[in-house]
Design a protein around this motif. Sequence first.
Motif, PDB file in Angstrom:
ATOM      1  N   GLY A 465      18.493 -24.301   4.557  1.00  0.00           N
ATOM      2  CA  GLY A 465      17.470 -24.715   5.510  1.00  0.00           C
ATOM      3  C   GLY A 465      16.875 -23.577   6.312  1.00  0.00           C
ATOM      4  N   ILE A 466      17.381 -22.350   6.153  1.00  0.00           N
ATOM      5  CA  ILE A 466      16.762 -21.216   6.830  1.00  0.00           C
ATOM      6  C   ILE A 466      15.747 -20.590   5.889  1.00  0.00           C
ATOM      7  N   ALA A 467      15.090 -19.506   6.339  1.00  0.00           N
ATOM      8  CA  ALA A 467      14.038 -18.886   5.551  1.00  0.00           C
ATOM      9  C   ALA A 467      14.577 -18.419   4.205  1.00  0.00           C
ATOM     10  N   ASN A 468      13.697 -18.454   3.186  1.00  0.00           N
ATOM     11  CA  ASN A 468      14.103 -17.963   1.876  1.00  0.00           C
ATOM     12  C   ASN A 468      13.697 -16.501   1.707  1.00  0.00           C
ATOM     13  N   ARG A 469      14.038 -15.942   0.554  1.00  0.00           N
ATOM     14  CA  ARG A 469      13.777 -14.520   0.296  1.00  0.00           C
ATOM     15  C   ARG A 469      12.281 -14.213   0.356  1.00  0.00           C
ATOM     16  N   ARG A 470      11.467 -15.088  -0.180  1.00  0.00           N
ATOM     17  CA  ARG A 470      10.033 -14.840  -0.200  1.00  0.00           C
ATOM     18  C   ARG A 470       9.465 -14.756   1.215  1.00  0.00           C
ATOM     19  N   HIS A 471       9.876 -15.700   2.067  1.00  0.00           N
ATOM     20  CA  HIS A 471       9.382 -15.685   3.443  1.00  0.00           C
ATOM     21  C   HIS A 471       9.870 -14.440   4.188  1.00  0.00           C
ATOM     22  N   PHE A 472      11.134 -14.064   3.930  1.00  0.00           N
ATOM     23  CA  PHE A 472      11.659 -12.858   4.569  1.00  0.00           C
ATOM     24  C   PHE A 472      10.848 -11.630   4.169  1.00  0.00           C
ATOM     25  N   ASP A 473      10.538 -11.497   2.864  1.00  0.00           N
ATOM     26  CA  ASP A 473       9.781 -10.333   2.405  1.00  0.00           C
ATOM     27  C   ASP A 473       8.419 -10.262   3.090  1.00  0.00           C
ATOM     28  N   GLU A 474       7.777 -11.418   3.257  1.00  0.00           N
ATOM     29  CA  GLU A 474       6.475 -11.430   3.920  1.00  0.00           C
ATOM     30  C   GLU A 474       6.601 -11.012   5.382  1.00  0.00           C
ATOM     31  N   GLN A 475       7.626 -11.551   6.077  1.00  0.00           N
ATOM     32  CA  GLN A 475       7.814 -11.210   7.484  1.00  0.00           C
ATOM     33  C   GLN A 475       8.212  -9.750   7.650  1.00  0.00           C
ATOM     34  N   LEU A 476       9.000  -9.218   6.713  1.00  0.00           N
ATOM     35  CA  LEU A 476       9.406  -7.816   6.797  1.00  0.00           C
ATOM     36  C   LEU A 476       8.182  -6.907   6.726  1.00  0.00           C
ATOM     37  N   GLU A 477       7.272  -7.188   5.786  1.00  0.00           N
ATOM     38  CA  GLU A 477       6.081  -6.356   5.678  1.00  0.00           C
ATOM     39  C   GLU A 477       5.233  -6.452   6.945  1.00  0.00           C
ATOM     40  N   ALA A 534      15.965 -15.209  10.300  1.00  0.00           N
ATOM     41  CA  ALA A 534      17.236 -15.338   9.586  1.00  0.00           C
ATOM     42  C   ALA A 534      16.932 -15.946   8.224  1.00  0.00           C
ATOM     43  N   ALA A 535      17.397 -15.291   7.162  1.00  0.00           N
ATOM     44  CA  ALA A 535      17.042 -15.734   5.816  1.00  0.00           C
ATOM     45  C   ALA A 535      18.245 -15.606   4.891  1.00  0.00           C
ATOM     46  N   ARG A 536      18.208 -16.450   3.861  1.00  0.00           N
ATOM     47  CA  ARG A 536      19.191 -16.307   2.784  1.00  0.00           C
ATOM     48  C   ARG A 536      18.623 -15.328   1.771  1.00  0.00           C
ATOM     49  N   TYR A 537      19.344 -14.228   1.547  1.00  0.00           N
ATOM     50  CA  TYR A 537      18.847 -13.160   0.693  1.00  0.00           C
ATOM     51  C   TYR A 537      19.196 -13.407  -0.762  1.00  0.00           C
ATOM     52  N   GLY A 538      20.256 -14.153  -0.996  1.00  0.00           N
ATOM     53  CA  GLY A 538      20.669 -14.445  -2.369  1.00  0.00           C
ATOM     54  C   GLY A 538      22.162 -14.676  -2.432  1.00  0.00           C
ATOM     55  N   GLY A 539      22.599 -15.753  -3.120  1.00  0.00           N
ATOM     56  CA  GLY A 539      24.031 -16.025  -3.233  1.00  0.00           C
ATOM     57  C   GLY A 539      24.664 -16.190  -1.873  1.00  0.00           C
ATOM     58  N   GLU A 540      25.708 -15.400  -1.583  1.00  0.00           N
ATOM     59  CA  GLU A 540      26.377 -15.452  -0.278  1.00  0.00           C
ATOM     60  C   GLU A 540      25.863 -14.379   0.672  1.00  0.00           C
ATOM     61  N   GLU A 541      24.743 -13.752   0.343  1.00  0.00           N
ATOM     62  CA  GLU A 541      24.168 -12.711   1.194  1.00  0.00           C
ATOM     63  C   GLU A 541      23.071 -13.298   2.079  1.00  0.00           C
ATOM     64  N   PHE A 542      23.108 -12.916   3.345  1.00  0.00           N
ATOM     65  CA  PHE A 542      22.090 -13.326   4.303  1.00  0.00           C
ATOM     66  C   PHE A 542      21.498 -12.067   4.937  1.00  0.00           C
TER      67      PHE A 542
END
Length: 630
Positions: A465-477, A534-542
Amino acid sequence: MSSVRREHAAPQLPIWAAVFLTLICVAIFAMSSWREWSTRNAELKNTEIDMANLAQSLAQHAADTFELADTVLNGVVHRLEVDGNGREAITRLQTFIDMRRPKLGRIRGLFVYDETGRWLATTEPVSLNGLNNSDREYFRRHAESDDRGLLIGRPVKSRSGGQWIITASKRFNHPDGSFAGVVLATVDVAYFVKFFDRFDLGKKGAVSLLSADGIMLARSPDDGTYVGRDLSNTPLFKDRAARPASGAYYFTSPLDGVQRLSFYRTSEHFPLLILATKAQDEVLAPWRKDAAVRMTFVLALLLIIAVIGVFFVRQLQVRQRMAAELVAKEADFRLLAEESSDMVTRIGMDERIQYVSPSSSRVVGWPPEQLMGTPALAGVNAEDLPRVKALVAALKRGEEEDARIVYRSRHREKAEVWIESTMRVTREYETGAINGVVAISRDMTEHKDLEQKLSSLATLDGLTGIANRRHFDEQLEREWARARRDGTPLSLLMIDVDHFKKYNDRYGHQAGDVCLKSVAQALAAAARRPADVAARYGGEEFILLLPDTDRAGCELMGSKIRDSLAVLGIDHQANLPSQKVTVSIGGAIAFVQDAKASSSWLVEAADRALYVAKDEGRDRLGSGLTTATR
């Protein structure tokens, strides 16, 4: 109806009928052509999918082959660097290689050369005296470079067997780190050619294995001239930087001039590219045959329609007076659809409602009798009103014949609803002057709500339910650009659940999902500022993005996250010594000054710090917290 009107309409009907029949014939022919073209494209698309699946399988096969070579070479390099390359060590190594030879499988042979290129050991039954490979390109590259990775070389003629081979080599060093020699594994080009021959791609189809820089490593079919060719000047390799890692590729082959439909895939682990192709003529041959039959039938049908049409037009000429009278009478009444589920409204030039269908009760909540004579735009949302007014004005001026618009409108029982209206001007029959607008409106609220939900789901991780990798990448840029513009620090925390695989193995994947949700909730609670992500980066990584946060703030946030998990106290018997769920955290802080600096550096720095935290014993913020000016 006046006699003038009847005389005007009657002569026109046969002409319009002829035009209509012509349009029908044109439409049938156009639709048939479009269908055939769509069928052609579908045939090509299906072939693309087949080629994509084949390329995926072949790329995996090639990667597995060189992965095996890498594993074998690592074992030999390790023995050489531990035992050295003295006479006794080489004797033991030769014995080891001879024992491994029956198990090498895809690998043709193993070779060991010292720093001068002299042969030390090999699986080939040849005399080593006087043999030297210091002139080989791969040997020179290893001697000149400290890179310890696997090097896949260009195809060469084997000095021990005379056949074309692909080399995979690694450097080994003396104890002081200096160059000690090269360990080489070879794979016969014929091995790949034989494997590629298993797949039926037609008479002109082909499969090619190329290096990332455009050198042909293997091809099936092979006439003996393809291996080693340099194709780096072809569009596929010239435009590699602009192309994705895999995709469809249409081209005229520089090798045999055949127009080809292909799919290429780049290996994820090695500098290799698989190109699976079919001749476009062979792919489309069945379609051409079927299309010719179908179009012959269509042309025959059009001929029949044309003959019937001529007879029909002649009949219209006989009955044109009666038909013109009927058309003229019905033309005044066809715009209104009393039984339509959509709301039909007629708006006069004064922008008041002259007619509204019974569906208004369902669409906007008011019955027709309460809407008659009221301003048509009275219920439109104030923010949308200028757009709607401008559109209606354009219709009244004759700048547009029809238009469609979506806007918000007041509802009698609900707060607001979204309305989609299709509007068309109406004209006086005799003069052609615009006398109003007919609008067909429907409730689009559910559709709009669904659009908003889908937009939200596109940015969230489905499990946590938190941000996904795609949203994180956009916010990081976005935050990277802002930090560079404002001169503020940008921090990043990379969080990994300790021994999560063991947790899944012990408690099951459903419990693992609950654990990940708990960790995500702890991160979301920590990311209180609007800009924090706060985002899920993949698997058990946040991952936690912290704009305008310095080193102290980064460390404080890491401590809060660990404290939050400690409060939750999730059991994890395999995670010693706490036997609770813990996380390892790597942090990085950047002060962005270089306009060319990439945000990927920040992620890489945090990932390195995460590995420091793991190496230091886990359940901590790594002492390798990185701060740098980029």
